[in-house]
Enzyme design. Structure first.
Site, short mmCIF file in Angstrom:
data_model
loop_
_atom_site.label_atom_id
_atom_site.label_comp_id
_atom_site.label_asym_id
_atom_site.label_seq_id
_atom_site.Cartn_x
_atom_site.Cartn_y
_atom_site.Cartn_z
N ASP A 1 0.88 -1.18 -0.05
CA ASP A 1 0.11 0.04 0.02
C ASP A 1 0.92 1.23 -0.13
O ASP A 1 1.79 1.49 0.88
CB ASP A 1 -0.87 0.11 1.19
N GLU B 1 -4.80 2.28 -4.20
CA GLU B 1 -3.07 2.31 -4.38
C GLU B 1 -2.72 1.25 -3.68
O GLU B 1 -1.78 1.13 -2.82
CB GLU B 1 -2.78 3.63 -3.77
P1 GH3 Z 1 -1.64 5.62 4.17
O1 GH3 Z 1 -0.21 5.90 4.12
O2 GH3 Z 1 -2.16 5.49 5.32
O3 GH3 Z 1 -2.07 4.52 3.03
O4 GH3 Z 1 -2.33 6.92 3.54
P2 GH3 Z 1 -2.92 7.22 2.05
O5 GH3 Z 1 -3.05 8.59 1.94
O6 GH3 Z 1 -1.94 6.52 1.10
O7 GH3 Z 1 -4.21 6.22 2.20
P3 GH3 Z 1 -5.87 6.87 2.18
O8 GH3 Z 1 -6.62 5.77 2.22
O9 GH3 Z 1 -6.15 7.92 3.10
O10 GH3 Z 1 -5.79 7.35 0.54
C1 GH3 Z 1 -5.76 6.80 -0.46
C2 GH3 Z 1 -5.91 7.71 -1.59
O11 GH3 Z 1 -5.64 7.21 -2.72
C3 GH3 Z 1 -7.13 8.33 -1.73
C4 GH3 Z 1 -7.51 8.29 -3.05
O12 GH3 Z 1 -7.78 9.54 -3.63
C5 GH3 Z 1 -6.31 7.60 -3.63
N1 GH3 Z 1 -6.54 6.74 -4.94
C6 GH3 Z 1 -7.29 5.67 -4.77
N2 GH3 Z 1 -7.54 5.25 -6.13
C7 GH3 Z 1 -6.84 6.21 -6.81
C8 GH3 Z 1 -6.59 6.32 -8.50
O13 GH3 Z 1 -7.19 5.36 -9.40
N3 GH3 Z 1 -5.81 7.44 -8.91
C9 GH3 Z 1 -5.28 8.28 -8.16
N4 GH3 Z 1 -5.01 9.28 -8.64
N5 GH3 Z 1 -5.71 8.19 -6.71
C10 GH3 Z 1 -6.33 7.18 -6.36
MG MG Z 2 -2.03 4.27 1.05
MG MG Z 3 -5.08 1.97 0.96
#
Ligand code: GH3
Ligand code: MG
Ligand code: MG
Length: 250
Positions: free
Chosen positions: A116, A159
């Site tokens: 992650d 992610e």
């Molecule tokens: P942590 O270290 O705790 O994992 O923090 P984080 O910010 O990585 O985790 P969080 O779950 O708070 O946020 C995940 C982010 O991933 C939020 C979302 O906008 C982004 N995300 C998810 N899928 C996609 C995608 O397909 N494209 C983009 N650009 N961002 C994405």
């Molecule tokens: Mg993350």
């Molecule tokens: Mg995550």
């Protein structure tokens, strides 16, 4: 051979050939019902018969081939993540069940990594969503280049990525996890124009020799717990968890 690797175009083309044979045979049968003994009618009308036979076999097998190819494309797309080109979570779940059954038969190890990205939300917030997307695509290429041919890499969440390592002992899987973590840490990602950035990844690892009672879910939850610890302990690290005792009733 796994069903998702099966080529439907071959099956459909063969079905087309069989269907194509049906029409001229029906014509012969019809002839014998209307007082034309099949053999003598065939002798009289051999040209028409060959024309019908070739025509219908070619036409039906061609349509079978086209239909099967279309089915193959749809199946591949339904198991592929559009952004990164990696396999998706649906494919991954199918594969892990199959690999686990195989590992049980051979009493072999199976290891699972869940990766992650750390603070990925900040990347989107600071550089925009398209830049985040580009980072995810480059990351997928980087991970693909760093896993073994027999390992299975998939994007299982926004992610979040998973790697299944068939036959990998806990120590091999741990080495792989650190290798991936270091590769991500070392990489400079070009996200837009001249803008580049760095990121880190946390990894949860679950590894065990497959037993009769092993379940895919126990691998997922152990790797998830390990990932949770990796995040809590500061990120950019690998943690591993023992698999919980299997539940014989599930
Ligand atoms: P942590 O270290 O705790 O994992 O923090 P984080 O910010 O990585 O985790 P969080 O779950 O708070 O946020 C995940 C982010 O991933 C939020 C979302 O906008 C982004 N995300 C998810 N899928 C996609 C995608 O397909 N494209 C983009 N650009 N961002 C994405
Ligand atoms: Mg993350
Ligand atoms: Mg995550």
């Amino acid at each position: 051979m796994y069903p998702y690797r099966r080529k439907n175009w071959r099956l459909r083309a063969l079905q087309g050939v069989l269907l194509g044979l049906g029409a001229p045979m029906g014509w012969l049968l019809l002839g014998s019902f209307t007082g034309h003994p099949a053999l003598s009618w065939l002798k009289d009308q051999i040209g028409v018969f060959i024309y019908m036979l070739l025509g219908s076999v070619v036409a039906f097998s061609f349509f079978g081939f086209r239909m099967g190819s279309y089915e193959d494309v749809l199946r591949t797309e339904s198991m592929t993540d559009a952004l990164t080109g990696l396999k998706n979570v649906r494919y991954f779940k199918e594969r892990i069940s199959e690999e686990l059954s195989r590992a049980k038969l051979k009493r072999r190890h199976l290891s699972l990594l869940i990766l992650d990205l750390d603070h990925f939300k900040r990347v989107n917030d600071k550089h925009g969503h398209p830049a985040g997307d580009r980072l995810l695509s480059s990351l997928a290429a980087l991970l693909s280049a760093n896993v073994r041919a027999k390992d299975m890499l998939a994007r299982v969440g926004g992610e979040e990525f998973a790697v299944m390592l068939p036959g990998a002992s806990p120590s091999t899987a741990l080495r792989m996890a650190h290798r991936l973590r270091r590769a991500v840490k070392a990489k400079v990602f070009q996200v837009s124009g001249k803008q580049s950035l760095k990121i880190t990844v946390s990894v949860g690892l679950a590894s065990s020799r497959a037993s009769r009672l092993s379940r895919p879910e126990s691998y997922y939850s152990a790797a998830d717990r390990a990932l949770f610890h990796a995040k809590r302990l500061g990120r950019n690290r690998v943690e591993q968890e023992r698999l919980g005792p299997p539940n014989p009733s599930s």
